[in-house]
Design a protein around this motif. Structure first.
Motif, PDB file in Angstrom:
ATOM      1  N   VAL A  75     -30.732 100.849  15.653  1.00 47.26           N
ATOM      2  CA  VAL A  75     -31.166 101.869  14.686  1.00 47.26           C
ATOM      3  C   VAL A  75     -30.108 102.963  14.541  1.00 47.26           C
ATOM      4  O   VAL A  75     -29.830 103.436  13.443  1.00 47.26           O
ATOM      5  N   THR A  76     -29.496 103.384  15.660  1.00 47.31           N
ATOM      6  CA  THR A  76     -28.611 104.541  15.582  1.00 47.31           C
ATOM      7  C   THR A  76     -27.129 104.230  15.809  1.00 47.31           C
ATOM      8  O   THR A  76     -26.269 104.849  15.203  1.00 47.31           O
ATOM      9  N   VAL A  77     -26.833 103.267  16.700  1.00 45.63           N
ATOM     10  CA  VAL A  77     -25.442 103.117  17.140  1.00 45.63           C
ATOM     11  C   VAL A  77     -24.470 102.624  16.059  1.00 45.63           C
ATOM     12  O   VAL A  77     -23.407 103.217  15.890  1.00 45.63           O
ATOM     13  N   PRO A  78     -24.785 101.558  15.288  1.00 46.62           N
ATOM     14  CA  PRO A  78     -23.807 101.109  14.277  1.00 46.62           C
ATOM     15  C   PRO A  78     -23.393 102.213  13.304  1.00 46.62           C
ATOM     16  O   PRO A  78     -22.206 102.354  12.996  1.00 46.62           O
ATOM     17  N   LYS A  79     -24.363 103.003  12.854  1.00 43.30           N
ATOM     18  CA  LYS A  79     -24.063 104.109  11.934  1.00 43.30           C
ATOM     19  C   LYS A  79     -23.167 105.139  12.633  1.00 43.30           C
ATOM     20  O   LYS A  79     -22.239 105.683  12.032  1.00 43.30           O
ATOM     21  N   MET A  80     -23.440 105.376  13.902  1.00 42.37           N
ATOM     22  CA  MET A  80     -22.638 106.316  14.679  1.00 42.37           C
ATOM     23  C   MET A  80     -21.202 105.797  14.828  1.00 42.37           C
ATOM     24  O   MET A  80     -20.237 106.549  14.707  1.00 42.37           O
ATOM     25  N   LEU A  81     -21.069 104.494  15.058  1.00 51.70           N
ATOM     26  CA  LEU A  81     -19.737 103.890  15.208  1.00 51.70           C
ATOM     27  C   LEU A  81     -18.912 104.026  13.929  1.00 51.70           C
ATOM     28  O   LEU A  81     -17.728 104.357  13.980  1.00 51.70           O
ATOM     29  N   THR A  82     -19.552 103.789  12.766  1.00 52.25           N
ATOM     30  CA  THR A  82     -18.801 103.960  11.515  1.00 52.25           C
ATOM     31  C   THR A  82     -18.399 105.416  11.332  1.00 52.25           C
ATOM     32  O   THR A  82     -17.337 105.707  10.792  1.00 52.25           O
ATOM     33  N   GLY A  83     -19.243 106.336  11.836  1.00 52.71           N
ATOM     34  CA  GLY A  83     -18.893 107.761  11.788  1.00 52.71           C
ATOM     35  C   GLY A  83     -17.619 108.062  12.571  1.00 52.71           C
ATOM     36  O   GLY A  83     -16.769 108.833  12.117  1.00 52.71           O
TER      37      GLY A  83
END
Length: 309
Positions: A75-83
């Motif tokens: 839910v949170t990590v992939p979006k954080m990684l692209t950030g």
């Protein structure tokens, strides 16, 4: 201020840091944690399904927990990684609500599953002769379903409540995902009802299971202390609880930090660090804790891996 009443259609996630050097370090660290979470939890789910010896209530719930952790970190990590790679991340209003919903759905389900697992250990240790009867496959299925559906309803409430808010102008979220508190800070309509629900309902969804876990363990400890007289007889049952207790501790320290002081409107940096703990770190550690502490899981894991190879 009247001309600033434009409706916000998307938000910008500011992420963890703007320091260039740190971003690459964080990217690699969280990518590794995420992969560990996927592989470790994936292995446990596969193992619980394919290994007949692990078709017991304890492992059925562990399988549920591992399955949940895969979704939870996703839910949170992939979006954080692209950030970390591309800087501030835009996220649509709908995407933001989806993230918020799944984060709270899976988080509250995890709390309830941990309580269910504590109850399972309580029955196994304090009523071993009735264990098979009490924790029948049907009961286990119902307990798991109750955990998932309660979590879902709890998150739906936040989803509906947050979707009613109006946002105008400010759309920078000081976080790596859409959580409720940072969103409430940005709203330009009244948020007192949302705040009350967050304090009352979310706190009770966190503290209710916690109370059940503490009670189960008080029963287990007093049972082992008063009824079991050999050291060996005390230690063996308790060692099956050690992994569960470790996970409870890892999950609840951040949760209690985040939700138990009634939330004021303010949203400190600490909340971000605390959320990191349970969205990225704990899901990666759970399978490790269970495999390190548990002989059965270790041997089943070896068998599963040999079959794959």
């Amino acid at each position: 201020a009247m001309q600033n009443q434009t409706e916000v259609s998307e938000f910008i996630l500011l992420g963890l840091t703007d320091v260039q050097g740190l971003q690459h370090f964080f990217f690699i660290s969280f990518l590794l944690l995420y992969l560990t979470s996927l592989l470790g939890n994936g292995a446990i789910v596969t193992m619980v399904i394919s290994e007949p010896r692990l078709q017991t209530p304890m492992y059925f719930f562990l399988g549920n927990l591992s399955c949940l952790d895969i979704f939870y970190s996703t839910v949170t990590v992939p979006k954080m990684l692209t950030g970390f790679l591309f800087g501030h991340q835009p996220i649509s209003f709908a995407g933001c609500l989806a993230q918020l919903h799944f984060f709270h759905f899976l988080g509250s389900t995890e709390a309830l599953l941990l309580a269910t697992m504590a109850y399972d250990r309580y029955v196994a240790i304090c009523n071993p002769l009735r264990y098979v009867l009490v924790m029948s496959p049907r009961t286990c299925l119902l307990l798991a379903l109750a955990s998932w559906s309660t979590g879902f309803v709890h998150a739906m409430m936040h989803l509906v409540m947050t979707s009613q808010l109006r946002f105008c102008g400010h759309n920078h979220i000081h976080h790596f995902f859409c959580d409720i508190k940072p969103l409430l800070n940005l709203a330009c309509s009244a948020t007192s009802l949302n705040m009350t629900l967050l304090n009352v309902v979310t706190t009770s969804i966190a503290l209710g299971p916690f109370t059940l876990i503490v009670l189960s363990y008080l029963y287990i400890i007093s049972f082992l202390f008063y009824k079991v007289h050999s050291q060996e007889g005390r230690w063996k049952p308790f060692s099956t609880c050690a992994s569960h207790l470790t996970i409870v501790t890892l999950f609840y320290i951040p949760v209690l930090c985040n939700y138990t002081p009634p939330s004021s409107g303010s949203f400190p940096k600490r909340d971000v660090q605390v959320s990191l703990m349970y969205s990225a770190v704990t899901p990666a550690l759970n399978p490790l804790i269970y495999t390190l502490r548990n002989q059965e899981v270790r041997s089943a894991l070896k068998k599963t891996l040999w079959r794959k190879l």
